[in-house]
Design an enzyme around this catalytic site. Sequence first.
Site, PDB file in Angstrom:
ATOM      1  N   SER A   1     -25.397 -65.667  21.569  1.00 57.68           N
ATOM      2  CA  SER A   1     -26.070 -65.715  22.991  1.00 57.68           C
ATOM      3  C   SER A   1     -26.748 -64.178  22.925  1.00 57.68           C
ATOM      4  CB  SER A   1     -24.990 -65.676  24.100  1.00 57.68           C
ATOM      5  OG  SER A   1     -25.325 -65.313  25.360  1.00 57.68           O
TER       6      SER A   1
ATOM      7  N   TYR B   1     -16.798 -63.078  28.291  1.00 54.79           N
ATOM      8  CA  TYR B   1     -17.624 -64.078  27.568  1.00 54.79           C
ATOM      9  C   TYR B   1     -18.713 -62.876  26.468  1.00 54.79           C
ATOM     10  CZ  TYR B   1     -21.742 -67.068  26.926  1.00 54.79           C
ATOM     11  OH  TYR B   1     -22.699 -67.883  26.277  1.00 54.79           O
TER      12      TYR B   1
END
Length: 234
Positions: A175, A188
């Site tokens: 990501s 995250y």
Amino acid sequence: MGAVGAVRELALFLGTLLYAYAEAAVRLLLPARRKAVGGELVLLTGAGRGLGRATAREFARRQSRLVLWDVDTHGLRETAAECEKLGATVHTFVVDCSKREEIYSAAEKVKKDIGDVSILVNNAGVITAADLLSTQDHQIEKMFEVNILAHIWTTRAFLPTMMDNNRGHIVTVASAAGHFVTSFMVAYCSSKFAAVGFHKALTEELSTLGKDGIKTTCLCPVFINTGFVKNPST
């Protein structure tokens, strides 16, 4: 972080963003030859929806043989049906990628009953968006189990055959949060930084071992409206 630090972070982000857009423009004008994946056995985790489903469809269009993993039985069936309509041979496994033993068990079944995986796409991921102190322990553990540890377990399961053949491709779906941090996503971001680090370290190790036939790719999407999170633009 002081004003100088904030400006430095912003400059780094904008510079990287501009570089990415410039690179994309060059690739658009001078496209590289696409990798031929027809007939390859592709294993894709997190295939039940979103980016995983879209990736599975793309491999199906290119005549790959597919092994699809997901914890969502219904979503997995829908993805398989779409890929079969495109002419692909599809095998599905309901696998919880937060559980190492399920990964190893499913991997053994794939190797025994279907064959050697030549392209591994580690796409499964989970997210909980909240400030660090509000994020529950089990949510933090789940993000690390799926977003990075699962990558390690699947790679350990399928890499030996790739090493023997000096042939294969391992794709890490990380990501942009593996490069830039944001508030309310501490766990995250940490897991995605780990995924990017895993990709870089694995790439270096394969090079050191002389396994130049095993390719690696790391994908770092920004915001994709796939239903993975609500209001991704925010």
